[in-house]
Every structure is written in C-alpha cells, then in structure tokens.
Design a protein around this motif. Structure first.
Motif, mmCIF file in Angstrom:
data_model
loop_
_atom_site.group_PDB
_atom_site.id
_atom_site.type_symbol
_atom_site.label_atom_id
_atom_site.label_comp_id
_atom_site.label_asym_id
_atom_site.label_seq_id
_atom_site.Cartn_x
_atom_site.Cartn_y
_atom_site.Cartn_z
ATOM 1 N N LEU A 103 0.829 -1.207 0.000
ATOM 2 C CA LEU A 103 0.000 0.000 0.000
ATOM 3 C C LEU A 103 0.862 1.254 0.000
ATOM 4 N N LEU A 104 1.946 1.235 0.756
ATOM 5 C CA LEU A 104 2.838 2.404 0.774
ATOM 6 C C LEU A 104 3.351 2.727 -0.623
ATOM 7 N N SER A 105 3.691 1.708 -1.394
ATOM 8 C CA SER A 105 4.189 1.953 -2.749
ATOM 9 C C SER A 105 3.088 2.491 -3.653
ATOM 10 N N LEU A 106 1.825 2.125 -3.367
ATOM 11 C CA LEU A 106 0.719 2.574 -4.198
ATOM 12 C C LEU A 106 0.360 4.036 -3.953
ATOM 13 N N ILE A 107 0.532 4.501 -2.722
ATOM 14 C CA ILE A 107 0.138 5.879 -2.405
ATOM 15 C C ILE A 107 1.311 6.841 -2.425
ATOM 16 N N ALA A 108 2.521 6.318 -2.649
ATOM 17 C CA ALA A 108 3.705 7.182 -2.603
ATOM 18 C C ALA A 108 3.714 8.211 -3.726
ATOM 19 N N ASP A 109 3.094 7.897 -4.865
ATOM 20 C CA ASP A 109 3.112 8.813 -6.006
ATOM 21 C C ASP A 109 1.916 9.749 -6.039
ATOM 22 N N LEU B 234 -3.174 7.077 9.846
ATOM 23 C CA LEU B 234 -2.568 8.403 9.888
ATOM 24 C C LEU B 234 -1.496 8.555 8.821
ATOM 25 N N SER B 235 -0.842 7.458 8.486
ATOM 26 C CA SER B 235 0.317 7.508 7.595
ATOM 27 C C SER B 235 -0.034 7.775 6.140
ATOM 28 N N ILE B 236 -1.267 7.544 5.741
ATOM 29 C CA ILE B 236 -1.596 7.665 4.321
ATOM 30 C C ILE B 236 -1.579 9.109 3.834
ATOM 31 N N SER B 237 -1.531 10.062 4.762
ATOM 32 C CA SER B 237 -1.506 11.461 4.331
ATOM 33 C C SER B 237 -0.469 12.303 5.064
ATOM 34 N N HIS B 238 0.255 11.727 6.015
ATOM 35 C CA HIS B 238 1.269 12.457 6.765
ATOM 36 C C HIS B 238 2.609 11.741 6.605
ATOM 37 N N PHE B 239 3.530 12.384 5.912
ATOM 38 C CA PHE B 239 4.786 11.747 5.575
ATOM 39 C C PHE B 239 5.609 11.339 6.798
ATOM 40 N N PRO B 240 5.788 12.197 7.812
ATOM 41 C CA PRO B 240 6.582 11.776 8.983
ATOM 42 C C PRO B 240 6.020 10.523 9.649
ATOM 43 N N ALA B 241 4.684 10.442 9.766
ATOM 44 C CA ALA B 241 4.077 9.247 10.353
ATOM 45 C C ALA B 241 4.319 8.028 9.466
ATOM 46 N N ALA B 242 4.250 8.234 8.147
ATOM 47 C CA ALA B 242 4.477 7.129 7.216
ATOM 48 C C ALA B 242 5.885 6.570 7.361
ATOM 49 N N VAL B 243 6.869 7.431 7.544
ATOM 50 C CA VAL B 243 8.248 6.988 7.710
ATOM 51 C C VAL B 243 8.380 6.139 8.971
ATOM 52 N N ALA C 60 -10.305 7.041 -1.232
ATOM 53 C CA ALA C 60 -9.945 7.026 0.185
ATOM 54 C C ALA C 60 -10.687 5.904 0.909
ATOM 55 N N ALA C 61 -11.941 5.647 0.504
ATOM 56 C CA ALA C 61 -12.703 4.559 1.122
ATOM 57 C C ALA C 61 -12.023 3.212 0.860
ATOM 58 N N GLY C 62 -11.522 3.040 -0.368
ATOM 59 C CA GLY C 62 -10.831 1.800 -0.687
ATOM 60 C C GLY C 62 -9.552 1.632 0.110
ATOM 61 N N VAL C 63 -8.798 2.727 0.260
ATOM 62 C CA VAL C 63 -7.546 2.678 1.019
ATOM 63 C C VAL C 63 -7.832 2.349 2.485
ATOM 64 N N HIS C 64 -8.884 2.988 3.044
ATOM 65 C CA HIS C 64 -9.223 2.702 4.443
ATOM 66 C C HIS C 64 -9.717 1.266 4.615
ATOM 67 N N GLY C 65 -10.490 0.766 3.633
ATOM 68 C CA GLY C 65 -10.927 -0.621 3.699
ATOM 69 C C GLY C 65 -9.754 -1.594 3.601
#
Length: 476
Positions: free
Chosen positions: A297-303, A367-376, A447-452
């Motif tokens: 998922l991280l690779s899918l939302i990184a771009d 939280l990580s899907i939209s906040h880069f520091p949390a994602a790291v 966003a609904a799909g990502v949360h699911g």
C-alpha cells in the motif's frame, strides 16, 4: 523411524554443534546470508525491470512474470523440505541453488514468455533455499546460539535492500533487463560453491523414502490455488480460467489428503502436527499477509500528492526513498533482535511481541496515508515486524520439531509465508479495484478503498495477535 547417519567429508559430528560465536560460525552465517541475498535477486530484482520485460515479450501478464517464482516456491517447499531430512540439508540446498541458477540462465535466453515462465518456475527453488538455510543453522548449532543465528541469517541480507535497487536499475539501464538474470545466475553459482565448500552437512537424517507423489500433489495443488488468487483479480474471480485453477487445485489438495493418510511416510504427516506448530503456521499466514499488504500500500500511495484531493497521498512531502529504505533496516533490526531475545524468553513470546507491534503499526497506517513523517515511522515499524515475525516463526516451528524433521517444518513455514503474501496482496488489490473513483477522466484509488484495505490488514493482525498470545501463554 529415525536414524543418525555417520559423518562423511566435512560433515559435523552430532556432538560438534556450535555453542558459542566463533570465527568459523561467523563464516558459516555469512555464507547463509549470501543464500538469502541470492533469494532477493530472484524475488525482488525482477520487479525493478518489470515494465521492460512486459514490453520485450509483448504481454500484459505482469502477475505471471512477477509472482511465478513465489508461486513455484510453494510447490518446491514440501519436496525440498522432506528431501533435506532424508538426504542432508546441505546437499539439497546446493541442488536448490543450482536449479535457481539454471532457471536464471533459461530466463536469460528465453525466446518467448512461456520459456521465460519456465525459467521463473525453476528459480522458485530459491524460495526453498531460504528455509533450508534456517534448517541447517538449527542442525549445526546449539538451540541458544541457533535462535540468534537464525535472526541474523533471515534478516541480515535485508540491509542490501536499500542498495541493490540502485545497482540493478543502473545495470538494466546500461545492459537491459537480462542483466538482472546474469547477476542472479552468477550469485547462485558462487553461493552453491561456498555452501558446498564451507558448510558442514546436517548430522541428523531420517530413514525411509521420499513421497514423490504426495509432494507433487501438495505442491501442484498449492500452486494452482495461489495462481487463482493471483489471476482472479485481473481476469475476474468467476471467469473460466481462474475458476478452473481453483477447482482443480482444491481437487488435487483433497486427493493429497487422501493419499497422505494411506502413505506410511507422507511428505507431511498432517495427522501428527502438534498444536503449537499449527498455531504458529496460522499466525504466520495472517501476519505475513498483513504486513506485506501494508508495504504494498505504501508503494501505491507514494506517487499521489495530497493536492490531488483524494484524501490521501505522500508525494511532495519528503524523500520517498526513506519509505523503502527504512523497512529494510527495520527487517534487519527486528530479525536480529527477535533471534537474540528468543534465546532468553522463548520464540513464542518474541513472535507475539512482533505481531503486536505489527498490529499497532497497521492501525497507525490510517494516519500515515496522508502524513509523511508518520508514514516513515510506521514503515520502519512494519519492517521491524516483518523481521521479527519471520525469525520468530522459524525459531518457533523448529523448536517444536525433532532435529530429523527440521526440513519439513521450515518448509511448512515457507509455504505459509508464500500463501499469506499472495493472498492478502490480492485481496487488498481487489478492494482497491472495486472502490475506484474517476478523477479528470482517469480511475484512481478512493480514500474509502484505502481505508478498507487497511481495515482488512488490521483485522488480520488482531486475530494473529490473539492466536500468538494464546500460543505464548501455552508455551510459557
């Protein structure tokens, strides 16, 4: 019936197990780490040149080009595991490495996609090389040292994950995608020579014969079912081709169950599996798929950038390379620490701890899907979870089995790793595909799909946490 065979050549006597870290043990661990580096060249490196391979063969069958080696690994694992217990772990490990090298050469010269896939199926033997290295460590080391060594072997090569992409990308740009398979063949050959020359043969063997029919039925059934999962999301879960794979695979597995109950020495004695081993395999299945799907998922939302207005996105917020480098560092740290702790508090407790950390990291992905520091931060924790779970699972499984069955039980863990990875990744992809939205004429993940997607992985981790806690309590 179990027999202890006399040693030959460089074989280590059963009483000559490593009981402390010595220069000789360090060399042997380094060789087995090289085995896992070779596995990375088989599983991970081709992903970096996947678009070039698709263009070269004129196909859009990314699933077959990508996942065929992992699917073949599920087929190879039972056969290699039982063979190792019968004929010696080092001998079978060298055979797996040579098969992998032959597969790389076949991919190198493949004139069409079908020959290429045949090469990838041979390369799938590399997946078996990973668990055979664990079995060999357990057989030549005393338990306390073995648990730490398993952690180093299974996770130490992960640090190269932060460097190897740059190397393979440079080679592919200069020499084309085939350079990846040249490197893979060379690493397989060098590793086979090192294993044969620097490692002892396992001192414990079982008697009897190899259940080839059972191994083929089990491996073929698993490969067919996993192929359905791999192809179903692309061609439709109820389309003729994937559905035939599912029905055929299920029928083959049912036949394997019948045959194994009638065979005196089946490749896997399903009626004799201990409860701790069954619980361990269940935890591996649930947790491995969950953390693998989160890394995907991280690779899918990184771009995707937050400015795109989809409700998620990490682009333009920081150096995306950190998202892919930190999991590799986390794997090394988690695996090594889990191995060291397992020798003190037991592998069941370290497995439960790794699963609990993974559950927290997965919930943190909201939280990580939209906040880069949390994602790291949570990407690093997911990597740590991956290392801890794989190391603890191998240590836990081998601690429940006698020395003469180490190949079989480590093979079972490897099968669960493959099934979990393929299953959860495909389920997550299906959730995203079914919830897309159209933005500026193009379909995007909602966003609904990502949360699911996160919710499914989190639920899997919750169940795994409960099961691992029960396992830890029983083992205590």
């Amino acid at each position: 019936m179990t027999s202890r065979l006399p040693t030959r050549g460089t074989e280590a006597p059963s009483g000559d197990r490593h009981t402390a870290w010595t220069p000789r043990l360090v060399r042997r661990v380094a060789v087995l780490m090289l085995v896992n580096v070779m596995v990375d060249t088989v599983i991970g490196a081709p992903l970096l040149v996947l678009p070039e391979m698709l263009d070269h063969f004129g196909t859009d069958q990314a699933a077959w080009l990508n996942a065929s080696a992992m699917l073949a690994g599920a087929m190879w694992a039972p056969l290699l595991g039982k063979s190792a217990d019968l004929h010696g772990t080092r001998r079978v490990l060298v055979t797996a490495l040579l098969l992998c090298g032959a597969g790389a050469l076949l991919c190198l010269i493949a004139p069409n996609i079908w020959v290429f896939i045949a090469g990838r199926l041979l390369q799938g033997a590399a997946v078996g090389a990973m668990f055979l290295s664990v079995a060999l460590i357990r057989q030549i080391c005393a338990p306390r040292i073995a648990m730490t060594a398993v952690g180093v072997v299974t996770s130490g090569s992960a640090i190269l994950g932060a460097v190897s992409p740059f190397l393979f990308e440079a080679l592919a740009e200069e020499f084309g995608f085939r350079s990846v398979f040249v490197v893979s063949a060379m690493v397989a050959a060098v590793t086979a020579v090192c294993v044969r020359g620097l490692l002892p043969e396992s001192p414990v063997r079982t008697g009897g014969r190899l259940d080839v029919v059972g191994a083929v039925l089990l491996g073929g059934g698993l490969a067919a079912v996993l192929s359905y999962v791999s192809l179903g999301s692309e061609y439709g879960w109820f389309s003729a081709g994937p559905l035939a794979l599912l029905v055929g695979g299920a029928a083959v597995l049912a036949r394997w169950v019948v045959v194994s109950r009638r065979t005196p020495e089946p490749v896997i004695d399903i009626g004799n599996l201990s409860r701790p081993l069954v619980l361990t395999l269940l935890v591996v299945l649930l947790s491995t798929g969950a953390y693998q799907s989160m890394l995907q998922l991280l690779s899918l939302i990184a771009d995707i950038a937050p400015a795109d207005g989809l409700g998620y996105g990490l682009a333009d917020q920081g150096t995306l390379g950190l998202l892919f480098a930190l999991p590799s560092i986390g794997i090394m740290a988690g695996g090594t620490l889990a191995g060291w702790l397992a020798s003190r508090i037991g592998p069941a407790s370290t497995l439960a701890g790794g699963v609990a950390i993974g559950m927290l990291a997965t919930f943190g992905m909201y939280l990580s899907i939209s906040h880069f520091p949390a994602a790291v931060v949570f990407a690093g924790l997911l990597g740590f979870t991956a290392g801890a779970i794989v190391t603890s699972a191998f240590n836990m499984a081998t601690s429940t089995a006698p020395p003469e069955s180490q190949g079989v039980v480590t093979g079972l863990v490897q099968v669960m790793l493959a099934i979990g990875s393929v299953l959860m990744n495909m389920v997550g992809a299906a959730v995203l595909t079914s919830t897309t939205v159209v933005v500026d004429g193009a379909e995007e993940n909602s966003a609904a799909g990502v949360h699911g997607y996160i919710g499914i992985a989190a639920g899997s981790f919750v169940v795994a946490t409960v099961v691992s806690a029960v396992l830890a309590r029983r083992r205590a």
